[in-house]
Enzyme design. Structure first.
Site, PDB file in Angstrom:
ATOM      1  N   ASN A  73       0.827  -1.196   0.000  1.00  0.00           N
ATOM      2  CA  ASN A  73       0.000   0.000   0.000  1.00  0.00           C
ATOM      3  C   ASN A  73       0.862   1.247   0.000  1.00  0.00           C
ATOM      4  O   ASN A  73       1.931   1.283   0.604  1.00  0.00           O
ATOM      5  CB  ASN A  73      -0.973  -0.001   1.185  1.00  0.00           C
ATOM      6  CG  ASN A  73      -0.438   0.767   2.378  1.00  0.00           C
ATOM      7  OD1 ASN A  73      -0.563   1.982   2.443  1.00  0.00           O
ATOM      8  ND2 ASN A  73       0.165   0.047   3.321  1.00  0.00           N
ATOM      9  N   ASN A 103      -3.237   7.138  16.233  1.00  0.00           N
ATOM     10  CA  ASN A 103      -1.941   7.150  15.556  1.00  0.00           C
ATOM     11  C   ASN A 103      -1.721   8.547  14.995  1.00  0.00           C
ATOM     12  O   ASN A 103      -2.623   9.110  14.364  1.00  0.00           O
ATOM     13  CB  ASN A 103      -1.959   6.106  14.436  1.00  0.00           C
ATOM     14  CG  ASN A 103      -0.647   6.010  13.685  1.00  0.00           C
ATOM     15  OD1 ASN A 103      -0.344   6.848  12.846  1.00  0.00           O
ATOM     16  ND2 ASN A 103       0.110   4.961  13.949  1.00  0.00           N
ATOM     17  N   ASN A 131       3.697   7.506  14.865  1.00  0.00           N
ATOM     18  CA  ASN A 131       4.208   6.912  13.625  1.00  0.00           C
ATOM     19  C   ASN A 131       5.495   7.630  13.247  1.00  0.00           C
ATOM     20  O   ASN A 131       5.468   8.772  12.784  1.00  0.00           O
ATOM     21  CB  ASN A 131       3.163   7.058  12.510  1.00  0.00           C
ATOM     22  CG  ASN A 131       3.626   6.469  11.193  1.00  0.00           C
ATOM     23  OD1 ASN A 131       4.769   6.029  11.058  1.00  0.00           O
ATOM     24  ND2 ASN A 131       2.767   6.474  10.202  1.00  0.00           N
ATOM     25  N   CYS A 134       7.297   8.521   9.103  1.00  0.00           N
ATOM     26  CA  CYS A 134       7.039   9.656   8.213  1.00  0.00           C
ATOM     27  C   CYS A 134       8.348  10.327   7.803  1.00  0.00           C
ATOM     28  O   CYS A 134       9.322  10.333   8.555  1.00  0.00           O
ATOM     29  CB  CYS A 134       6.144  10.680   8.900  1.00  0.00           C
ATOM     30  SG  CYS A 134       4.528  10.044   9.362  1.00  0.00           S
ATOM     31  N   ILE A 195       5.789  -4.401  14.171  1.00  0.00           N
ATOM     32  CA  ILE A 195       6.467  -3.409  13.340  1.00  0.00           C
ATOM     33  C   ILE A 195       5.480  -2.728  12.389  1.00  0.00           C
ATOM     34  O   ILE A 195       4.361  -3.197  12.198  1.00  0.00           O
ATOM     35  CB  ILE A 195       7.575  -4.081  12.469  1.00  0.00           C
ATOM     36  CG1 ILE A 195       6.953  -5.198  11.652  1.00  0.00           C
ATOM     37  CG2 ILE A 195       8.735  -4.531  13.306  1.00  0.00           C
ATOM     38  CD1 ILE A 195       7.853  -5.883  10.614  1.00  0.00           C
ATOM     39  N   ASN A 196       5.946  -1.645  11.768  1.00  0.00           N
ATOM     40  CA  ASN A 196       5.239  -1.033  10.650  1.00  0.00           C
ATOM     41  C   ASN A 196       5.524  -1.859   9.384  1.00  0.00           C
ATOM     42  O   ASN A 196       6.183  -2.894   9.451  1.00  0.00           O
ATOM     43  CB  ASN A 196       5.695   0.421  10.479  1.00  0.00           C
ATOM     44  CG  ASN A 196       4.622   1.310   9.885  1.00  0.00           C
ATOM     45  OD1 ASN A 196       3.803   0.870   9.080  1.00  0.00           O
ATOM     46  ND2 ASN A 196       4.626   2.577  10.269  1.00  0.00           N
ATOM     47  N   GLY A 221       0.863  -8.150   5.751  1.00  0.00           N
ATOM     48  CA  GLY A 221       0.263  -9.460   5.558  1.00  0.00           C
ATOM     49  C   GLY A 221       1.179 -10.585   5.979  1.00  0.00           C
ATOM     50  O   GLY A 221       2.290 -10.365   6.500  1.00  0.00           O
ATOM     51  N   GLY A 247       2.107  -7.534  12.388  1.00  0.00           N
ATOM     52  CA  GLY A 247       2.782  -7.872  11.141  1.00  0.00           C
ATOM     53  C   GLY A 247       2.396  -9.267  10.688  1.00  0.00           C
ATOM     54  O   GLY A 247       3.002 -10.250  11.104  1.00  0.00           O
ATOM     55  N   GLY A 269      -4.051  -6.319  11.400  1.00  0.00           N
ATOM     56  CA  GLY A 269      -4.092  -5.342  10.327  1.00  0.00           C
ATOM     57  C   GLY A 269      -4.683  -5.852   9.037  1.00  0.00           C
ATOM     58  O   GLY A 269      -5.896  -5.815   8.819  1.00  0.00           O
TER      59      GLY A 269
END
Length: 307
Positions: A73, A103, A131, A134, A195-196, A221, A247, A269
């Protein structure tokens, strides 16, 4: 707690929850988008999509691409801005007995501070999730979360602006995540979200063009679960503050792996896009596992990995 059942209640970084299952930012909208599918009251916490000081339009289409065992994404943090969130989105969430974690994002430290100060004055916000993936415009677009000095400075600045519980969402796109985790903890973070998304890309071989207009995007995913799990374990052994693991969590078994690796809570997520009831299914599966294995509290699982 159900009769004869293990306790799922938990307090993570000062956030009191009926169970340790949250929604992951950016995958659950502002909560109301999923209310036709699940009872939000059954969640441990609702984490809303990233909020900035002013509305962001996000990136141009195409900005989502399916990949083997995951998705890319490049939404670009499209959101209504902090004022729009407080006025139009938060009132709906106040009707539920579930903590709301906001967030927050920005391109400058001052933007994070502004959003934080406005949330401080708002009823119904249980915690802030920072977050740090960025781009910092003061540093030529370098992400706050890839440099320990920038991480420390940003977390410290936000810490000084709020008494709300402060989670810091770490980027996996670093050489050593424990260095960043330590910087965030030293700066005053109450907990870490680990994690992100992982930076990736996909190409259409017929057009020889990127499948995302932004060229690259964040991979999420099942494909990233082994990476996330490894990083949770590393961070658990590096810092003393609680971890929210995320994650690639699709099932209760996935979530249980994260607890055993060191997470005190988990966030679901990408699974929400496949099965909107995934968080509730995972909560049920965790309770069943604890009961079947004679584990009285979810806390007894945290960090129980045998090596």
């Amino acid at each position: 707690m159900e009769n004869g059942s293990a306790s799922l209640e938990t307090n993570v970084a000062g956030i009191q929850m009926k169970n340790p299952v949250m929604t992951a930012s950016g995958t659950f909208g502002y909560g109301n988008e999923y209310s036709d599918f699940i009872d939000l009251n059954q969640l441990g916490a609702t984490v809303v999509k990233g909020i900035t000081s002013v509305p962001w339009p996000g990136n141009p289409m195409e900005r989502i691409a399916e990949t083997p065992s995951g998705m890319l994404n490049a939404i670009g943090l499209q959101n209504v801005g902090v004022d729009g969130f407080i006025e139009k989105k938060l009132p709906y969430l106040r009707d539920f007995d579930v903590p709301v974690i906001v967030n927050i994002c920005g391109e400058r430290r001052e933007e994070y501070e502004e959003v934080t100060e406005k949330l401080n004055l708002t009823n119904g916000v249980a915690a802030v999730e920072l977050n740090i993936s960025c781009p910092n415009l003061h540093c030529g677009g370098m992400s706050f979360g890839v440099d320990p000095k920038l991480t420390y400075q940003l977390v410290k600045a936000v810490r000084e602006k709020t008494a709300l519980p402060l989670l810091v969402k770490l980027s996996p796109n670093v050489t050593d995540i424990t260095v960043i985790a330590t910087a965030a903890a030293d700066a005053g973070a109450d907990g870490l979200s680990v994690i992100n998304t992982v930076l990736g890309m996909a190409i259409d071989v017929n057009t020889r063009q990127p499948m995302l207009q932004n060229v690259t995007g964040g991979l999420s995913g099942p494909a990233i679960k082994p990476i996330a799990l490894r990083m949770v374990w590393q961070v658990y052994n590096a810092v003393k503050i609680p971890i929210v693991g995320m994650g690639g969590i699709m099932t209760s078994e996935d979530a249980l792996e994260f607890f055993i690796a060191g997470a005190s809570a988990v966030a679901v997520g990408t699974a929400n896009f496949v099965n909107p009831r995934a968080p509730l299914d995972i909560i049920h599966g965790i309770r069943t596992y604890l009961d079947q294995n004679g584990v009285r509290s979810i806390a007894d699982l945290v960090g129980s990995l045998q090596t």
